[in-house]
Write an enzyme that holds these catalytic residues in place. Structure first.
Site, mmCIF file in Angstrom:
data_model
loop_
_atom_site.group_PDB
_atom_site.id
_atom_site.type_symbol
_atom_site.label_atom_id
_atom_site.label_comp_id
_atom_site.label_asym_id
_atom_site.label_seq_id
_atom_site.Cartn_x
_atom_site.Cartn_y
_atom_site.Cartn_z
ATOM 1 N N ASP A 88 0.848 -1.193 0.000
ATOM 2 C CA ASP A 88 0.000 0.000 0.000
ATOM 3 C C ASP A 88 0.889 1.251 0.000
ATOM 4 O O ASP A 88 1.804 1.362 0.827
ATOM 5 C CB ASP A 88 -0.868 -0.044 1.271
ATOM 6 C CG ASP A 88 -1.969 0.989 1.282
ATOM 7 O OD1 ASP A 88 -2.434 1.381 0.205
ATOM 8 O OD2 ASP A 88 -2.367 1.391 2.396
ATOM 9 N N HIS A 186 -7.649 9.943 3.881
ATOM 10 C CA HIS A 186 -7.148 8.933 4.817
ATOM 11 C C HIS A 186 -7.425 9.300 6.282
ATOM 12 O O HIS A 186 -7.504 10.471 6.617
ATOM 13 C CB HIS A 186 -5.640 8.740 4.624
ATOM 14 C CG HIS A 186 -5.293 8.042 3.345
ATOM 15 N ND1 HIS A 186 -4.698 8.677 2.290
ATOM 16 C CD2 HIS A 186 -5.499 6.766 2.946
ATOM 17 C CE1 HIS A 186 -4.538 7.817 1.299
ATOM 18 N NE2 HIS A 186 -5.017 6.650 1.663
ATOM 19 N N GLY A 187 -7.531 8.276 7.115
ATOM 20 C CA GLY A 187 -7.642 8.490 8.550
ATOM 21 C C GLY A 187 -9.082 8.556 9.032
ATOM 22 O O GLY A 187 -10.031 8.418 8.253
ATOM 23 N N ASP A 274 -8.837 0.811 6.343
ATOM 24 C CA ASP A 274 -7.875 0.610 7.421
ATOM 25 C C ASP A 274 -8.415 1.212 8.723
ATOM 26 O O ASP A 274 -8.549 0.525 9.734
ATOM 27 C CB ASP A 274 -6.538 1.262 7.034
ATOM 28 C CG ASP A 274 -5.458 1.005 8.072
ATOM 29 O OD1 ASP A 274 -5.707 0.241 9.020
ATOM 30 O OD2 ASP A 274 -4.360 1.568 7.948
#
Ligand code: G3H
Ligand code: 13P
Ligand code: ZN
Length: 327
Positions: A88, A186-187, A274
């Site tokens: 990734d 992201h996050g 994720d």
């Protein structure tokens, strides 16, 4: 079954109107939770490893754990679980080469922060090496806000993918799939409450993804697999559990699942998750410690955390990605 590349998986996903889940792995419990869910739901799977995960757990441990999951599926369920092992956000040719040499079946080279021609040049170099070794390559055009490998990309520095560039990029690089930026990030902190509106139930709803860009990209690249990063939904139930059990996560708001479902039905063949796994694990462990302050055996809190990850992944496979029963 040995590890596989994503070529066949993506073709079936594209034609079948569903997406493959790509889940980040960092340790044994995460790998077990994800693979147990995939076995139960008979779902093809991409396990992906970031540079940070590789530094944390070591390449060799992650490879052996993933191979153990395949063996376990054969022995316990008599089932050939097709798994892709993917790098990734590879940030250099050397990192991609090291993962290819070390047995990964797919790598991402992410040079989306560089000017177009430089992105093309490094991506092409990775594609040549990867294809010579039977490995497939994901590349990226357009950049996402959020945290990547501990580097924060601000919303101002992020940019949507420009559909007019995608054909030339894919032709010149020879990449096998393309990550695009349509408003995910992201996050866990994708949006603030101030950026959202409230629906009739009082739930915060973030601005919609740019499906117009996705449609334009897929028109220009018919049959070509598109990837969405930053696709965690940040379930508010987990945020609440974390905050009620000593955590502090204000303004953690993600992508509504309905929008991801819509993307999975179209050209999007791979959806990266994720943060939602991290939230499930952390919520479970925080709650466990608050309810059992005397516990100190890691098995007492890692076992329920592994179950929480399994349940989260089962939900994604069935209710969001629609890839259950496709393996
Ligand atoms: O896109 C980033 C992934 O969530 C990986 O995060 O670099 O902290 O392992 P990480
Ligand atoms: P999330 O942070 O939304 O889970 O995104 C993960 C990701 O894109 C990994 O590459
Ligand atoms: Zn990503």
């Amino acid at each position: 079954m040995a590890l596989v590349t994503s070529t066949e998986m993506f073709k079936k996903a594209y034609d079948g109107g569903y997406a493959i889940g790509a889940f980040n792995v960092n340790n044994m419990e995460i790998i077990q939770g994800i693979t147990e869910a995939a076995i139960e739901k008979r779902a093809p799977l991409i396990l992906q490893v970031s540079k940070g995960a590789r530094a944390y757990a070591k390449h060799v441990y992650l490879m052996h754990l993933i191979k153990a999951a395949i063996e376990d599926a054969e022995q316990t369920a008599g089932f050939d679980l097709p798994i892709v092992v993917h790098l990734d956000h590879g940030d250099s040719f050397e990192l991609c080469k090291s993962c290819i040499d070390g047995g990964f079946t797919s790598v991402m080279i992410d040079k989306s922060g560089l000017p177009f021609d430089e992105n093309v040049k490094i991506t092409r170099q990775v594609v040549e090496y990867a294809h010579d070794h039977g490995v497939v390559v994901e590349a990226e055009l357009g950049s996402l806000a959020g945290v990547e490998d501990e580097v924060k990309v601000s919303a101002e520095d992020s940019s949507y993918t420009r559909p007019e560039e995608v054909q030339e990029f894919v032709e010149r690089t020879g990449c096998d799939s393309l990550a695009i930026a349509i408003g995910t990030s992201h996050g866990a902190y994708k949006f603030t409450a101030a950026q959202c509106t409230r629906n009739e139930k009082g739930i915060l709803v973030p601005p919609p993804l740019r499906f117009d860009i996705l449609d334009e990209v897929s028109k220009r690249l018919p049959g070509f697999p598109i990837v969405l990063h930053g696709s965690s939904s940040v379930p508010q139930e987990f945020v609440r559990i974390i905050n009620e059990n000593g955590g502090k996560m204000p303004d953690a708001i993600g992508i509504p699942e309905e929008q991801l479902r819509q993307a999975a039905r179209g050209a999007v063949c791979k959806i990266n998750i994720d943060s939602d796994l991290r939230l499930a694990m952390t919520a479970c462990i925080r709650q466990h410690f608050c309810e059992h302050p005397d516990h100190f055996d890691p098995r007492q809190y890692l076992k329920p955390a592994r179950i929480a990850i399994k349940e989260m992944v089962e939900h994604k496979l069935v209710d969001v990605l629609g890839c259950d029963g496709k393996a």
